[in-house]
Design a protein around this motif. Structure first.
Motif, mmCIF file in Angstrom:
data_model
loop_
_atom_site.group_PDB
_atom_site.id
_atom_site.type_symbol
_atom_site.label_atom_id
_atom_site.label_comp_id
_atom_site.label_asym_id
_atom_site.label_seq_id
_atom_site.Cartn_x
_atom_site.Cartn_y
_atom_site.Cartn_z
ATOM 1 N N PHE A 90 0.487 -1.461 -0.090
ATOM 2 C CA PHE A 90 0.097 -0.130 0.362
ATOM 3 C C PHE A 90 0.608 1.014 -0.113
ATOM 4 C CE2 PHE A 90 -1.773 3.670 2.392
ATOM 5 C CZ PHE A 90 -3.001 3.928 1.875
ATOM 6 N N PHE A 91 1.613 1.551 0.894
ATOM 7 C CA PHE A 91 2.720 1.944 1.370
ATOM 8 C C PHE A 91 3.980 2.646 -0.302
ATOM 9 C CE2 PHE A 91 1.687 1.929 5.364
ATOM 10 C CZ PHE A 91 1.484 3.340 6.015
ATOM 11 N N ILE A 92 4.064 1.798 -0.917
ATOM 12 C CA ILE A 92 5.162 1.533 -1.780
ATOM 13 C C ILE A 92 3.932 2.085 -3.240
ATOM 14 C CG2 ILE A 92 6.027 0.258 -3.751
ATOM 15 C CD1 ILE A 92 7.290 -1.833 -2.035
ATOM 16 N N CYS A 93 2.942 1.115 -3.555
ATOM 17 C CA CYS A 93 2.428 2.072 -4.409
ATOM 18 C C CYS A 93 1.177 3.109 -3.957
ATOM 19 C CB CYS A 93 0.729 0.658 -4.625
ATOM 20 S SG CYS A 93 1.446 -0.678 -5.022
ATOM 21 N N SER A 94 1.935 3.886 -3.231
ATOM 22 C CA SER A 94 0.938 5.045 -2.827
ATOM 23 C C SER A 94 1.411 5.874 -1.419
ATOM 24 C CB SER A 94 -0.595 4.771 -1.881
ATOM 25 O OG SER A 94 -1.309 6.475 -2.060
ATOM 26 N N PRO A 95 2.623 6.284 -2.031
ATOM 27 C CA PRO A 95 3.728 6.618 -1.248
ATOM 28 C C PRO A 95 3.099 8.371 -1.036
ATOM 29 C CG PRO A 95 4.204 7.513 -3.445
ATOM 30 C CD PRO A 95 3.452 6.322 -3.557
ATOM 31 N N TYR A 96 1.948 8.341 -1.381
ATOM 32 C CA TYR A 96 2.028 10.606 -0.727
ATOM 33 C C TYR A 96 1.424 10.302 0.339
ATOM 34 C CZ TYR A 96 -1.936 13.453 -0.177
ATOM 35 O OH TYR A 96 -2.764 14.489 0.400
ATOM 36 N N VAL A 97 1.632 9.051 0.809
ATOM 37 C CA VAL A 97 0.745 8.776 2.358
ATOM 38 C C VAL A 97 1.990 8.998 3.297
ATOM 39 C CG1 VAL A 97 -0.364 7.174 3.708
ATOM 40 C CG2 VAL A 97 -0.999 7.427 2.045
ATOM 41 N N LEU A 98 3.262 8.415 2.608
ATOM 42 C CA LEU A 98 3.892 8.794 3.687
ATOM 43 C C LEU A 98 4.669 9.998 3.496
ATOM 44 C CD1 LEU A 98 5.940 5.082 3.133
ATOM 45 C CD2 LEU A 98 5.328 5.949 4.941
ATOM 46 N N LEU A 99 4.501 10.356 1.999
ATOM 47 C CA LEU A 99 5.481 11.550 1.372
ATOM 48 C C LEU A 99 5.008 12.649 2.323
ATOM 49 C CD1 LEU A 99 6.754 10.833 -1.409
ATOM 50 C CD2 LEU A 99 8.402 10.925 0.234
ATOM 51 N N ASP A 100 3.796 12.899 2.396
ATOM 52 C CA ASP A 100 2.772 14.217 2.671
ATOM 53 C C ASP A 100 1.835 13.851 3.978
ATOM 54 O OD1 ASP A 100 2.153 16.927 3.289
ATOM 55 O OD2 ASP A 100 1.076 17.103 1.610
#
Length: 167
Positions: A90-100
């Protein structure tokens, strides 16, 4: 939505392969594609239910007949690996969640706040069906649903759970 449907269909295909062949590689591929679908659109998180049902009907059911302690150990190990894969993909495919994270968190909380305002109870859909169908059709549909569940195979229950979790 096209990407979401692609990954959901691929996940369902891998679940079917896992159910028929019992090869855990297809189980983990189903998890990977399901999490890729949830990165595209968050409502794909509901795929966890059919994946869990398929695992319980396939690996856990077969292993628990032979060795209960071994089956529980395998369940815990596979469960831990599954959760890790769910989160990592999930975090690899949706890095936005981690970056911001702050913006992502505010977005989720805003969605949660909007949905809380509706005050939908767990029986909301049942009442909607009752008032839209009327008492006679509602009772026929309800008892038909219960009767059909009693006659379904494990594979059919897995497939029936796919649309059911989205309703």
């Amino acid at each position: 939505d096209i990407t979401l449907i692609f990954f959901k269909t691929l996940s369902t295909y891998f679940l079917l392969r896992y159910f028929n062949l019992g090869n855990k590689r297809f189980y983990f591929l189903a998890i990977l594609t399901a999490r890729a679908a949830s990165a595209v659109k968050y409502n794909a998180f509901a795929l966890v239910i059919p994946i869990a049902l398929t695992y319980l009907f396939t690996s856990f059911d077969e292993n628990s007949r032979r060795d209960r302690v071994g089956a529980l150990k395998t369940l815990l190990l596979d469960g831990a690996l599954s959760v890790f894969l769910l989160v990592a993909v999930f975090f690899i495919c949706s890095p936005y969640v981690l970056l911001d994270f702050k913006s992502a968190y505010q977005f989720v909380m805003r969605l949660y706040g909007i949905n809380v305002g509706f005050k939908i109870s767990p029986w909301h859909h049942v009442r909607m069906l009752y008032y839209s169908l009327g008492p006679a059709l509602f009772m026929a549909a309800f008892f038909g649903f219960i009767f059909s569940l009693s006659r379904l195979s494990k594979k059919e229950i897995m497939f029936a759970s796919l649309p059911f979790v989205y309703y």
